[in-house]
Design an enzyme around this catalytic site. Sequence first.
Site, PDB file in Angstrom:
ATOM      1  N   THR A  70      44.074  24.659  41.695  1.00 50.86           N
ATOM      2  CA  THR A  70      45.268  24.132  41.043  1.00 50.86           C
ATOM      3  C   THR A  70      45.966  23.107  41.928  1.00 50.86           C
ATOM      4  O   THR A  70      46.259  23.379  43.090  1.00 50.86           O
ATOM      5  CB  THR A  70      46.223  25.294  40.712  1.00 50.86           C
ATOM      6  OG1 THR A  70      45.562  26.169  39.808  1.00 50.86           O
ATOM      7  CG2 THR A  70      47.514  24.785  40.094  1.00 50.86           C
TER       8      THR A  70
ATOM      9  N   TYR B 145      54.145  35.143  38.767  1.00 43.32           N
ATOM     10  CA  TYR B 145      53.856  34.802  37.375  1.00 43.32           C
ATOM     11  C   TYR B 145      54.980  35.087  36.379  1.00 43.32           C
ATOM     12  O   TYR B 145      55.057  34.434  35.341  1.00 43.32           O
ATOM     13  CB  TYR B 145      52.527  35.446  36.953  1.00 43.32           C
ATOM     14  CG  TYR B 145      51.373  34.504  37.200  1.00 43.32           C
ATOM     15  CD1 TYR B 145      51.059  34.089  38.496  1.00 43.32           C
ATOM     16  CD2 TYR B 145      50.626  33.989  36.155  1.00 43.32           C
ATOM     17  CE1 TYR B 145      50.031  33.196  38.722  1.00 43.32           C
ATOM     18  CE2 TYR B 145      49.592  33.091  36.381  1.00 43.32           C
ATOM     19  CZ  TYR B 145      49.299  32.699  37.666  1.00 43.32           C
ATOM     20  OH  TYR B 145      48.291  31.806  37.890  1.00 43.32           O
TER      21      TYR B 145
ATOM     22  N   CYS C 100      52.859  24.159  34.677  1.00 42.12           N
ATOM     23  CA  CYS C 100      52.623  24.545  36.073  1.00 42.12           C
ATOM     24  C   CYS C 100      52.958  23.380  37.000  1.00 42.12           C
ATOM     25  O   CYS C 100      52.666  22.234  36.696  1.00 42.12           O
ATOM     26  CB  CYS C 100      51.158  24.943  36.231  1.00 42.12           C
ATOM     27  SG  CYS C 100      50.650  25.275  37.918  1.00 42.12           S
TER      28      CYS C 100
ATOM     29  N   CYS D 134      57.356  31.687  37.031  1.00 38.95           N
ATOM     30  CA  CYS D 134      56.949  30.414  36.406  1.00 38.95           C
ATOM     31  C   CYS D 134      56.658  30.590  34.921  1.00 38.95           C
ATOM     32  O   CYS D 134      57.128  29.805  34.088  1.00 38.95           O
ATOM     33  CB  CYS D 134      55.767  29.807  37.139  1.00 38.95           C
ATOM     34  SG  CYS D 134      54.280  30.811  37.147  1.00 38.95           S
TER      35      CYS D 134
ATOM     36  N   GLU E 297      44.736  30.127  31.444  1.00 44.59           N
ATOM     37  CA  GLU E 297      45.371  30.127  32.759  1.00 44.59           C
ATOM     38  C   GLU E 297      46.217  31.389  32.951  1.00 44.59           C
ATOM     39  O   GLU E 297      46.229  31.980  34.031  1.00 44.59           O
ATOM     40  CB  GLU E 297      46.229  28.875  32.926  1.00 44.59           C
ATOM     41  CG  GLU E 297      46.494  28.494  34.378  1.00 44.59           C
ATOM     42  CD  GLU E 297      47.617  29.287  35.017  1.00 44.59           C
ATOM     43  OE1 GLU E 297      47.604  29.459  36.230  1.00 44.59           O
ATOM     44  OE2 GLU E 297      48.523  29.730  34.297  1.00 44.59           O
TER      45      GLU E 297
ATOM     46  N   GLU F  65      43.272  21.565  37.416  1.00 43.09           N
ATOM     47  CA  GLU F  65      42.421  22.277  38.371  1.00 43.09           C
ATOM     48  C   GLU F  65      41.213  21.416  38.765  1.00 43.09           C
ATOM     49  O   GLU F  65      40.764  20.573  37.976  1.00 43.09           O
ATOM     50  CB  GLU F  65      41.953  23.607  37.776  1.00 43.09           C
ATOM     51  CG  GLU F  65      42.973  24.731  37.879  1.00 43.09           C
ATOM     52  CD  GLU F  65      44.226  24.557  37.039  1.00 43.09           C
ATOM     53  OE1 GLU F  65      44.139  23.912  35.974  1.00 43.09           O
ATOM     54  OE2 GLU F  65      45.288  25.042  37.445  1.00 43.09           O
TER      55      GLU F  65
ATOM     56  N   CYS G 122      52.887  26.547  44.314  1.00 43.27           N
ATOM     57  CA  CYS G 122      53.029  27.935  44.763  1.00 43.27           C
ATOM     58  C   CYS G 122      51.743  28.457  45.413  1.00 43.27           C
ATOM     59  O   CYS G 122      51.795  29.368  46.232  1.00 43.27           O
ATOM     60  CB  CYS G 122      53.437  28.828  43.603  1.00 43.27           C
ATOM     61  SG  CYS G 122      52.202  28.927  42.304  1.00 43.27           S
TER      62      CYS G 122
ATOM     63  N   HIS H  54      50.663  35.884  45.044  1.00 45.03           N
ATOM     64  CA  HIS H  54      50.479  34.958  43.923  1.00 45.03           C
ATOM     65  C   HIS H  54      50.817  35.636  42.581  1.00 45.03           C
ATOM     66  O   HIS H  54      51.378  35.008  41.683  1.00 45.03           O
ATOM     67  CB  HIS H  54      49.049  34.428  43.928  1.00 45.03           C
ATOM     68  CG  HIS H  54      48.915  33.098  43.266  1.00 45.03           C
ATOM     69  ND1 HIS H  54      49.841  32.093  43.410  1.00 45.03           N
ATOM     70  CD2 HIS H  54      47.972  32.612  42.419  1.00 45.03           C
ATOM     71  CE1 HIS H  54      49.465  31.051  42.687  1.00 45.03           C
ATOM     72  NE2 HIS H  54      48.353  31.341  42.068  1.00 45.03           N
TER      73      HIS H  54
END
Lengths: 479, 98
Positions: free
Chosen positions: A192, A297, A101, A300, A444, A258, A105, A293
């Site tokens: 994050t 996914y 990650c 990424c 995650e 995080e 974003c 968001h």
Amino acid sequence: MKRIVTKEDYIQSLKDLHHVVYYNGKRVEDVTEHPGLRPHINSAALTYELALRPEHEDLMTATSHLTGRKINRFTHIHQSVDDLIKKVQMLRLIAHETGSCFQRCVGFDALNATYMTTYDVDEKYKTDYFERFKKFLIQVQDSNVMVVGGMTDPKGDRSLPPSKQADPDLFTHVVERKPDGIVIRGAKAHMTGGVNSHEILLMPTQAMREEDKDYALICALPLNAPGVVLIFGRQTNEERKFEEGTDAGNPYGLVGGEALIIFDNVFVPWERVFLCGEYDMAGILVERFATLHRQNYGGCKGGVSDILVGATALAAEYQGTAGASHVKEKLAEMIHLAETIYSGSVACSAMGYKTPSGAYYPDPLLANTTKHNVTRHIYEISRLAHDIAGGIVATMPFHGDLQSSEVGRYVKKYLAGVKGIPVEDRMKILRLIENMSGGTALVESMHGAGSPQTQKVMYGRLGNLEQKKRWAKKIVGIN
Amino acid sequence: MAAINKKRIGIKYCGGCNPYYERVDLVQKVHSLLKNRFLFLGHDQENLDGLILVSGCPRACASKNLDQTEILLRSVIEENEFENLIEWLTTLDGSGKI
């Protein structure tokens, strides 16, 4: 703040921030020098570095619709379906560089969700949040700061609304209104990239009722503001980040890094408040942020999965199993799953549309479907990686054993695979697989951008079941 | 002084979301071979004699939304176009030879 252009600018800006960060009970004076944090900083730094490369500028940069200036795409407001698709493509390309990650974003999505929602709030209530927000946005675009999107409150007793909690601070709220601003208290969890961001854009965590209006809050503040405290979250195998050699696994970290961010009576000036009390608008803001968001996914995680597929194929080659038909079949299945999640992200972007604010928004049903697939497919991709790589992923000796003058020769002898492949290379790839396919990385993919049940709730709202029933009736002639 | 006579060639890349080959390596190979005869520049430079559009796949994103319409264009979407690209450049140069 001085404009951040390069990776070096970014790292220096974090040194200069002097925000209050804790790691395992100890205050971190310089986050950029802390081995537990540095991998995540290196990962986020690529969002700056890649934007300077000609071979990536088409995806990594955009033109601001507010100023006409060239900006980092992570600070852009989507102006077209093409922008939505480019966002997903950008996420996949960065994941190819990090295998992890890169965190930025979340703020990107918070900026877009707030942009479109403050416009709607102003239309309804004749407030001036949208104009305030545009000024803040221009500052973000021009300075190129990293913004963390702050949505998830700790939530305490989940059966109770914010105002009914035993401790009112379990949801972030306004505790005082002053002529020049507000004072807020509460916390945001799972933030994050929190410790290596400059600003936080706070948003409500769920739809609100009238009695919760002090919790209907959108505002931005610098992470070095007085009263802000960040506590970094422990990850699986995090001690690997303190090591070097094969044991380090992925040098860009497991996932994003995080933090629990606490706001202990923090003052926010009015020009940085973008929603304050208009409780009925909290729900649409949450839905928009979640959709934006969840759109990400397949981009990424698709890119991260590409790395895991490649590593798994190499592991098979290094140990002589690449030619086995079941290994080929499993690698094909991993590719199928990775491309399935990517397809979802592209699809929800391609079916995106313009909101009243002018900003573009992905199809929410398809975006939720994408994220829901990620909660399943990443586990299956990881399972297949373990299957192919073998038990050695979980039992391999330390790097120190490989280097040992006493037992190193045994490690080299008994971990040898195909002739000509250095044992250290095999160990690096196996450690990378271990790093990417277990523990925090899996959780995650399950809970990032919302737990699976939140996507199911959206199916109930957006799935249009009544229309589907009408179609079924029509086919068989039921009136 | 030699640089004055060199043809000015712009390089425009797609974003590189999921390229099938190493785009930068291909351009570097071209550069190594022909740097004495061409100036390789960014796509946004002025007075270009030609523009190479380097895309990572057949979607050819580098060829989209082009501002330059007055100059010679050459799109590349795969690694094995290297020879053809060299031939195009040498034709542009007028020498016809590497």
